[in-house]
Design an enzyme around this catalytic site. Structure first.
Site, PDB file in Angstrom:
ATOM      1  N   TYR A   1     -20.292  19.909 -63.725  1.00  0.00           N
ATOM      2  CA  TYR A   1     -20.508  18.471 -63.926  1.00  0.00           C
ATOM      3  C   TYR A   1     -19.228  17.735 -63.526  1.00  0.00           C
ATOM      4  O   TYR A   1     -18.245  17.724 -64.243  1.00  0.00           O
ATOM      5  CB  TYR A   1     -20.859  18.139 -65.372  1.00  0.00           C
ATOM      6  CG  TYR A   1     -22.110  18.812 -65.893  1.00  0.00           C
ATOM      7  CD1 TYR A   1     -23.075  19.319 -65.026  1.00  0.00           C
ATOM      8  CD2 TYR A   1     -22.334  18.940 -67.262  1.00  0.00           C
ATOM      9  CE1 TYR A   1     -24.227  19.937 -65.516  1.00  0.00           C
ATOM     10  CE2 TYR A   1     -23.482  19.554 -67.753  1.00  0.00           C
ATOM     11  CZ  TYR A   1     -24.417  20.052 -66.879  1.00  0.00           C
ATOM     12  OH  TYR A   1     -25.551  20.669 -67.366  1.00  0.00           O
TER      13      TYR A   1
ATOM     14  N   HIS B   1     -24.938  29.515 -65.946  1.00  0.00           N
ATOM     15  CA  HIS B   1     -25.671  28.279 -65.633  1.00  0.00           C
ATOM     16  C   HIS B   1     -26.847  28.535 -64.693  1.00  0.00           C
ATOM     17  O   HIS B   1     -27.934  28.004 -64.869  1.00  0.00           O
ATOM     18  CB  HIS B   1     -24.696  27.278 -65.006  1.00  0.00           C
ATOM     19  CG  HIS B   1     -25.167  25.863 -65.071  1.00  0.00           C
ATOM     20  ND1 HIS B   1     -24.324  24.787 -64.914  1.00  0.00           N
ATOM     21  CD2 HIS B   1     -26.398  25.325 -65.273  1.00  0.00           C
ATOM     22  CE1 HIS B   1     -25.014  23.658 -65.022  1.00  0.00           C
ATOM     23  NE2 HIS B   1     -26.277  23.960 -65.233  1.00  0.00           N
TER      24      HIS B   1
ATOM     25  N   SER C   1     -33.290  18.153 -70.671  1.00  0.00           N
ATOM     26  CA  SER C   1     -34.204  17.132 -70.119  1.00  0.00           C
ATOM     27  C   SER C   1     -35.499  17.011 -70.931  1.00  0.00           C
ATOM     28  O   SER C   1     -36.591  16.965 -70.371  1.00  0.00           O
ATOM     29  CB  SER C   1     -34.550  17.436 -68.652  1.00  0.00           C
ATOM     30  OG  SER C   1     -33.407  17.348 -67.855  1.00  0.00           O
TER      31      SER C   1
ATOM     32  N   ARG D   1     -35.823  13.646 -67.843  1.00  0.00           N
ATOM     33  CA  ARG D   1     -34.725  12.977 -67.102  1.00  0.00           C
ATOM     34  C   ARG D   1     -34.797  11.462 -67.226  1.00  0.00           C
ATOM     35  O   ARG D   1     -34.497  10.725 -66.298  1.00  0.00           O
ATOM     36  CB  ARG D   1     -34.726  13.397 -65.627  1.00  0.00           C
ATOM     37  CG  ARG D   1     -34.596  14.902 -65.454  1.00  0.00           C
ATOM     38  CD  ARG D   1     -34.215  15.291 -64.058  1.00  0.00           C
ATOM     39  NE  ARG D   1     -34.085  16.739 -63.928  1.00  0.00           N
ATOM     40  CZ  ARG D   1     -32.992  17.435 -64.222  1.00  0.00           C
ATOM     41  NH1 ARG D   1     -31.929  16.817 -64.684  1.00  0.00           N
ATOM     42  NH2 ARG D   1     -32.958  18.744 -64.065  1.00  0.00           N
TER      43      ARG D   1
END
Length: 343
Positions: free
Chosen positions: A60, A128, A207, A211
């Site tokens: 990120y 991830h 999410s 989203r």
């Protein structure tokens, strides 16, 4: 304000807040980075409200979200939170992505995250995305060493197939699997959720508000900025969005009947999936955060759950979760360990 409460995540002893906070959008992917002081204030507000399970990743930014969290956790705040970060996804200077799960990279990624977060130990460290070139046993084997060295407490997987979860869990207990789960992303219910439950692995739903779609419906797509990656997702393409907007309209209508917002209703649906599920909605606004924890007070009957599910049956959502080239659990199997030894 709703009582957030606590829950056990997985079977190894990790306890977290019953709702977490996804921090990605503060720094990346959903438009330009938000002002640092505002985001630190939001993180502190979340912790004071009882939301102590914070979710980030080294990708990120890249890296800037971990640095932000490191700043937010100074001054005695670190002891109050359960901090999750992830490794494995790399974005090169050309903007292209790569996934790495080889032992050498696992270790260097962990050291990098510890430095940026300015901490000695990560509470929950996720793979991830799965490196399909490296047997998962090797990736988890290195993570196991990091647990033994006190650099991480618990191991998690994100977007992993049922077979990858089983193989990983056989090397070292997996505490949590993070996956996309919401009223319009339910493909994990067939095989992955049952596998997690059979093995005693906690489920972290990212999410859960589709989203942001369950907050404002079609209007959301009209507000995407140039750097918002959601504009490229299949479900937000005009030809699919016109169809998908009816799902939001139905949820919105039911929410008015129940006296809550559509996002609270959609989030409550995830909370009602079981005591082993922790949704981690992300936000960059304190008002939206307060609204999200309000979902914990929304009670749903079996009939209401069924009604909600009828709005977003698998065949009524148009478009995939991601573009076809993006790695997800559907293409996360790795070579067997035996083939690696032989090569």
């Amino acid at each position: 304000m709703a009582e957030v409460g606590r829950m056990k995540l997985g079977s190894q002893g990790l306890e977290v807040s019953a709702q977490g906070l996804g921090c990605m959008g503060m720094s990346a992917f959903y438009g330009p980075p938000k002002p640092e002081p505002d985001m630190i204030a939001l993180i502190h507000h979340a912790i004071q409200s009882g939301v102590t399970f914070l979710d980030t990743s080294d990708v990120y930014g890249p890296h800037t979200n971990e640095i932000l969290l490191g700043k937010a956790l100074k001054g005695g705040v670190r002891e109050k939170v359960e901090l999750a970060t992830k490794f494995g996804g790399i974005i090169g200077s050309d903007g292209k992505g790569e996934i790495r799960g080889d032992p050498e990279y696992v270790r260097s990624a962990c050291e990098g995250s510890l430095k940026r977060l300015e901490i000695d130990c990560i509470d929950l460290y996720y793979v991830h995305r799965i490196d399909t070139r490296v047997p998962i046993e090797l990736t988890i084997g290195e993570l196991k060493k990091l647990v033994e060295e006190g650099k991480i407490k618990y191991i998690g997987l994100s977007e992993a197939s049922a077979s990858t979860i089983r193989r990983a869990h056989a090397v070292h207990p997996i505490t949590a699997v993070q996956l996309e789960w919401s009223l319009w992303s339910r493909d994990v219910e067939e095989e992955i959720i049952p596998t997690c439950r059979e093995l005693g692995i906690g489920i972290v739903a990212y999410s859960p508000l589709a989203r942001g779609f369950f907050s404002s419906g079609k209007k959301l797509a009209e507000s995407f900025t140039q750097h918002d990656f959601r504009q490229y997702l299949p479900r937000f393409q005009p030809e699919n969005l016109d169809h998908n907007k009816t799902i939001f309209e139905r949820i919105n209508e039911m929410a008015s009947r129940k006296g809550c917002t559509p996002s609270q209703l959609a989030l409550a649906w995830v909370h009602h999936q079981g005591s082993d599920v922790c949704p981690i909605p992300g936000t960059t606004k304190i008002n939206n955060f307060n609204e999200n924890i309000g979902a914990l007070s929304v009670k749903l009957t079996r009939e209401e759950m069924a009604e909600l599910e009828s709005f977003a049956a698998a065949d009524s959502v148009k478009g995939d979760r991601y573009a076809s080239e993006v790695p997800t659990w559907k293409n996360s199997d790795t070579p067997p360990l035996s083939s690696w030894k032989a090569s």
